[in-house]
Each structure stands twice: as structure tokens, then as C-alpha cells.
Design a protein around this motif. Structure first.
Motif, PDB file in Angstrom:
ATOM      1  N   UNK A 140       0.778  -1.291  -0.084  1.00 43.96           N
ATOM      2  CA  UNK A 140      -0.012   0.010   0.023  1.00 43.96           C
ATOM      3  C   UNK A 140       0.937   1.478  -0.048  1.00 43.96           C
ATOM      4  N   UNK A 141       1.957   1.309   0.595  1.00 44.03           N
ATOM      5  CA  UNK A 141       2.894   2.487   0.846  1.00 44.03           C
ATOM      6  C   UNK A 141       3.926   2.574  -0.237  1.00 44.03           C
ATOM      7  N   UNK A 142       3.902   1.608  -1.244  1.00 45.09           N
ATOM      8  CA  UNK A 142       4.862   1.903  -2.351  1.00 45.09           C
ATOM      9  C   UNK A 142       4.500   3.234  -3.146  1.00 45.09           C
ATOM     10  N   UNK A 143       5.579   3.943  -3.423  1.00 41.89           N
ATOM     11  CA  UNK A 143       5.480   4.990  -4.525  1.00 41.89           C
ATOM     12  C   UNK A 143       6.064   4.819  -5.844  1.00 41.89           C
ATOM     13  N   UNK A 144       7.111   3.952  -6.049  1.00 40.97           N
ATOM     14  CA  UNK A 144       7.535   3.556  -7.190  1.00 40.97           C
ATOM     15  C   UNK A 144       8.581   2.254  -7.080  1.00 40.97           C
ATOM     16  N   UNK A 145       8.633   1.619  -8.248  1.00 43.78           N
ATOM     17  CA  UNK A 145       9.683   0.379  -8.503  1.00 43.78           C
ATOM     18  C   UNK A 145      10.276   0.716  -9.619  1.00 43.78           C
ATOM     19  N   UNK A 146      11.514   0.752  -9.451  1.00 43.89           N
ATOM     20  CA  UNK A 146      12.627   1.127 -10.564  1.00 43.89           C
ATOM     21  C   UNK A 146      13.506  -0.211 -10.683  1.00 43.89           C
ATOM     22  N   UNK A 147      13.168  -1.167 -11.422  1.00 48.55           N
ATOM     23  CA  UNK A 147      13.497  -2.683 -11.705  1.00 48.55           C
ATOM     24  C   UNK A 147      14.354  -2.817 -13.150  1.00 48.55           C
ATOM     25  N   UNK A 148      15.598  -3.341 -12.789  1.00 48.66           N
ATOM     26  CA  UNK A 148      16.469  -3.913 -13.924  1.00 48.66           C
ATOM     27  C   UNK A 148      15.777  -5.259 -14.210  1.00 48.66           C
ATOM     28  N   UNK A 149      15.198  -5.524 -15.439  1.00 49.09           N
ATOM     29  CA  UNK A 149      14.585  -6.778 -15.739  1.00 49.09           C
ATOM     30  C   UNK A 149      15.001  -7.410 -17.247  1.00 49.09           C
ATOM     31  N   UNK A 150      14.401  -8.714 -17.564  1.00 47.44           N
ATOM     32  CA  UNK A 150      14.890  -8.856 -18.887  1.00 47.44           C
ATOM     33  C   UNK A 150      14.147  -7.884 -19.883  1.00 47.44           C
ATOM     34  N   UNK A 151      14.440  -7.517 -20.951  1.00 46.38           N
ATOM     35  CA  UNK A 151      14.183  -6.783 -21.841  1.00 46.38           C
ATOM     36  C   UNK A 151      12.599  -7.192 -22.307  1.00 46.38           C
ATOM     37  N   UNK A 152      12.616  -8.499 -22.598  1.00 51.62           N
ATOM     38  CA  UNK A 152      11.204  -9.051 -22.950  1.00 51.62           C
ATOM     39  C   UNK A 152      10.063  -8.590 -21.862  1.00 51.62           C
ATOM     40  N   UNK A 153      10.395  -8.828 -20.706  1.00 48.90           N
ATOM     41  CA  UNK A 153       9.544  -8.648 -19.662  1.00 48.90           C
ATOM     42  C   UNK A 153       9.150  -7.192 -19.693  1.00 48.90           C
ATOM     43  N   UNK A 154       9.831  -6.244 -19.779  1.00 49.59           N
ATOM     44  CA  UNK A 154       9.763  -4.795 -19.777  1.00 49.59           C
ATOM     45  C   UNK A 154       8.845  -4.369 -21.018  1.00 49.59           C
ATOM     46  N   UNK A 155       9.323  -4.919 -22.040  1.00 45.31           N
ATOM     47  CA  UNK A 155       8.595  -4.562 -23.462  1.00 45.31           C
ATOM     48  C   UNK A 155       7.154  -5.086 -23.168  1.00 45.31           C
ATOM     49  N   UNK A 156       6.749  -6.229 -22.739  1.00 47.43           N
ATOM     50  CA  UNK A 156       5.569  -6.765 -22.542  1.00 47.43           C
ATOM     51  C   UNK A 156       4.696  -6.007 -21.688  1.00 47.43           C
ATOM     52  N   UNK A 157       5.237  -5.524 -20.427  1.00 49.34           N
ATOM     53  CA  UNK A 157       4.605  -4.975 -19.542  1.00 49.34           C
ATOM     54  C   UNK A 157       4.175  -3.485 -19.805  1.00 49.34           C
ATOM     55  N   UNK A 158       5.135  -3.006 -20.739  1.00 46.93           N
ATOM     56  CA  UNK A 158       4.991  -1.557 -21.325  1.00 46.93           C
ATOM     57  C   UNK A 158       4.060  -1.318 -22.465  1.00 46.93           C
ATOM     58  N   UNK A 159       3.865  -2.088 -23.165  1.00 46.93           N
ATOM     59  CA  UNK A 159       3.200  -2.197 -24.647  1.00 46.93           C
ATOM     60  C   UNK A 159       4.225  -1.800 -25.830  1.00 46.93           C
ATOM     61  N   UNK A 160       5.335  -1.890 -25.393  1.00 45.92           N
ATOM     62  CA  UNK A 160       6.430  -1.835 -26.320  1.00 45.92           C
ATOM     63  C   UNK A 160       6.364  -2.892 -27.600  1.00 45.92           C
ATOM     64  N   UNK A 161       5.766  -3.820 -27.352  1.00 37.55           N
ATOM     65  CA  UNK A 161       5.420  -4.887 -28.439  1.00 37.55           C
ATOM     66  C   UNK A 161       4.126  -4.506 -29.422  1.00 37.55           C
ATOM     67  N   UNK A 162       3.620  -3.490 -28.848  1.00 38.23           N
ATOM     68  CA  UNK A 162       2.279  -3.004 -29.465  1.00 38.23           C
ATOM     69  C   UNK A 162       1.214  -3.754 -28.855  1.00 38.23           C
ATOM     70  N   UNK A 163       1.277  -4.709 -28.064  1.00 37.67           N
ATOM     71  CA  UNK A 163       0.302  -5.398 -27.198  1.00 37.67           C
ATOM     72  C   UNK A 163       0.305  -5.066 -25.795  1.00 37.67           C
ATOM     73  N   UNK A 164      -0.656  -5.134 -25.092  1.00 39.86           N
ATOM     74  CA  UNK A 164      -0.820  -4.676 -23.703  1.00 39.86           C
ATOM     75  C   UNK A 164      -1.260  -6.190 -22.785  1.00 39.86           C
ATOM     76  N   UNK A 165      -0.544  -6.173 -21.754  1.00 40.07           N
ATOM     77  CA  UNK A 165      -0.823  -7.555 -20.905  1.00 40.07           C
ATOM     78  C   UNK A 165      -1.975  -7.246 -19.880  1.00 40.07           C
ATOM     79  N   UNK A 166      -2.523  -8.436 -19.416  1.00 39.49           N
ATOM     80  CA  UNK A 166      -3.654  -8.414 -18.439  1.00 39.49           C
ATOM     81  C   UNK A 166      -3.080  -7.444 -17.326  1.00 39.49           C
ATOM     82  N   UNK A 167      -1.824  -7.651 -16.571  1.00 43.85           N
ATOM     83  CA  UNK A 167      -1.485  -7.122 -15.559  1.00 43.85           C
ATOM     84  C   UNK A 167      -1.475  -5.779 -15.828  1.00 43.85           C
TER      85      UNK A 167
END
Length: 283
Positions: A140-167
Motif C-alpha cells: 500500500x505504501x509503495x510510491x515507485x519501483x525501478x527495476x532492471x528486468x529482462x528486456x522482453x518482460x519490460x517490453x511486454x508490460x509497457x506495451x512496447x510490442x504494441x500489445x498490452x498485458x492483462x496485468x
């Protein structure tokens, strides 16, 4: 001065690395704990700059402490979790006397969630990326998360593939998702098989939906992603009046044949608003 915790209010769970044959203990530890250490100072500075200054930062996987120490230069308090007991001991020794750093030998996923505002920043183990992100989104108190992840994961979550994930669509009313920088795999040791990225998940100053609407929005999105009709338009027509769906899609600028994953999160909000406010019935 820096403190080293293995018990108390901090998590103290840890995996054990077997002593079987094969490669050395550190090689086995790197595989078990999914360890790829950041060695490029420029990338470290990018992560710190992307995260920004904070009163309190939790770091999943302190490793050798390169990012830990850099964060302590801009943040008031850094609590770093390291599940590898050898690395945790080394990092505690290295940072002894650094008043802003607390080293916890334990599993970040079992960390006590702070009640005060805090950020999460880390070069996280690829193998548990989804679990760490879920932990962050539940805090509840989280303000932000800055994470180094696999590129594919970051692209999937941010719509960089042109697609949007459920999460991403589910959490969009409360969080923004951004791919900030791509990180070459040669910035790590051992060198992983794929490139990485800096992923930003930031809590919005004001949620785009009221508390009373969030459960309804979640059910709406989950129904749409279930794909009961072949396209989102066809699926929603099974639950809502046809004219209402047509009006909502027109307002959102979504074509009737659009596949669910290609609907932008902002368009989901418009669809939900129109179909649950009765807007279509007044036209």
C-alpha cells in the motif's frame, strides 16, 4: 553505521546450495540465486537517476553492493536484501560505517512491508521477476519501483510490442508502466543470454478510478481478456446491450474487430466508464 540483520523484523529465509560435484560453489550459487551482477558504472547511474531520491528504498538482491552504495548517495535510507549468505556477509562488511545502509540476509519476498512511503529499486533476479513485481503492487505504501528486468518482460508490460498485458491493464488506474532504457547484456557478469531494461512502475498521484469502482473495473477487464467472443467487441456484446457496446467503442476509438491485447489501457477505462455509466442509453 551499516547494520546486518539475519533475524528480527527482517526476513531471514535463505536457500541452501548443495555441495555436489560439478562447478564451484559460487557458480552453483549464481545459478540457484539467478545472479548477474551489474558492472557498468553508467548503467548504475542510469538506474539511480531513474529512481530519484527517496527517504526509504528497499533493494531486492544487493549482490556485491554496486547499486546499493550508489543509491545511498541520493537516498536517506537503503535496506538491501540478499538471500546469498556469503554475499550478504561481504556486503555488510563492505558497508560497515555507511550510516544509510542496512543489509538484510534474507528473501526480499518475505520482507516486512513498510507502513511509511517507500520505493523499490533493484537489479532483480530474472527468475523471480513476476513475484517481485507482484510484491510491489500489493504494498500500500509503495510510491515507485525501478527495476532492471529482462528486456522482453519490460517490453511486454509497457506495451512496447504494441500489445498490452492483462496485468498492465488491470493496474493502469493506479500505476504507470514505462520502459526507460535498454541495457546491453554485456553490462553484467556473468553475461546473461538476453539484454535487459530499466522498468519504471510508478504509483499515480491520484488514481484514475475511485476505490468503489476498482473491483468492477477488474472484473470487467478479466472478462474481456477471457476472449469469449473472439474479439473484445464480440465478447462484450455477450454481456452488454449491442448499442451500448457500439457507442462505447466509438467513444474509445476502438475498432470492432480489434483483438483484446491491442486495446490501450486508456481505452479500457473509456469502455468501462461508458458501459457502466449508462452513457450509451442517453444517445
Amino acid at each position: 553505521m551499516a547494520q546486518f540483520f539475519a533475524h528480527g523484523n527482517y526476513s531471514h529465509t535463505q536457500k541452501r546450495v548443495g555441495n555436489g560435484g560439478g562447478r564451484g560453489d559460487r557458480d552453483r550459487a549464481r545459478r540457484v540465486f539467478s545472479q548477474n551482477f551489474m558492472i557498468d558504472p553508467y548503467v548504475v547511474s542510469q538506474v539511480v537517476e531513474a529512481a530519484g531520491p527517496h527517504e526509504l528504498v528497499l533493494e531486492p538482491g544487493g549482490g556485491e553492493g554496486v547499486l546499493t552504495c550508489a543509491l545511498a548517495e541520493t537516498c536517506k535510507e537503503v535496506v538491501t536484501y540478499e538471500i546469498d549468505p556469503l554475499l550478504a556477509g561481504r556486503l555488510a562488511s563492505r558497508t560497515r560505517g555507511a550510516g544509510r545502509i542496512t543489509v538484510v540476509r534474507g528473501d526480499f519476498l518475505r520482507a516486512r512491508v513498510p507502513v511509511e512511503p517507500f520505493a523499490v529499486v533493484g537489479n532483480i533476479p530474472y527468475a523471480i521477476t513476476s513475484k517481485i513485481v507482484s510484491w510491489c503492487l500489493r504494498a500500500p505504501a509503495l510510491t515507485s519501483a525501478t527495476l532492471v528486468t529482462q528486456l522482453e518482460y519490460a517490453r511486454k508490460r509497457t506495451g512496447d510490442f504494441g500489445r498490452w498485458s492483462l496485468l498492465t491493464v488491470l493496474t493502469w488506474p493506479e500505476y504507470s508502466w514505462k520502459l526507460l532504457e535498454r541495457v546491453d547484456r554485456r553490462s553484467f557478469r556473468p553475461v546473461p543470454a538476453v539484454d535487459s531494461a530499466i522498468l519504471s512502475i510508478e504509483r499515480r498521484p491520484a488514481a484514475l478510478l475511485g476505490v468503489g469502482s476498482r473491483a468492477g473495473y477488474r472484473a470487467f477487464v478479466e472478462y474481456g481478456f477471457a476472449g469469449r467472443g473472439g474479439s473484445l467487441h464480440a465478447s462484450l456484446r455477450r454481456r452488454y446491450p449491442v448499442r451500448g457496446v457500439d457507442v462505447a467503442f466509438e467513444a474509445a476509438g476502438v475498432g470492432s474487430g480489434t483483438v483484446v491485447a491491442f486495446v490501450h489501457p486508456e481505452q479500457w477505462l473509456i469502455l468501462f466508464d461508458r458501459l457502466h455509466s449508462g452513457e450509451w442509453s442517453r444517445r
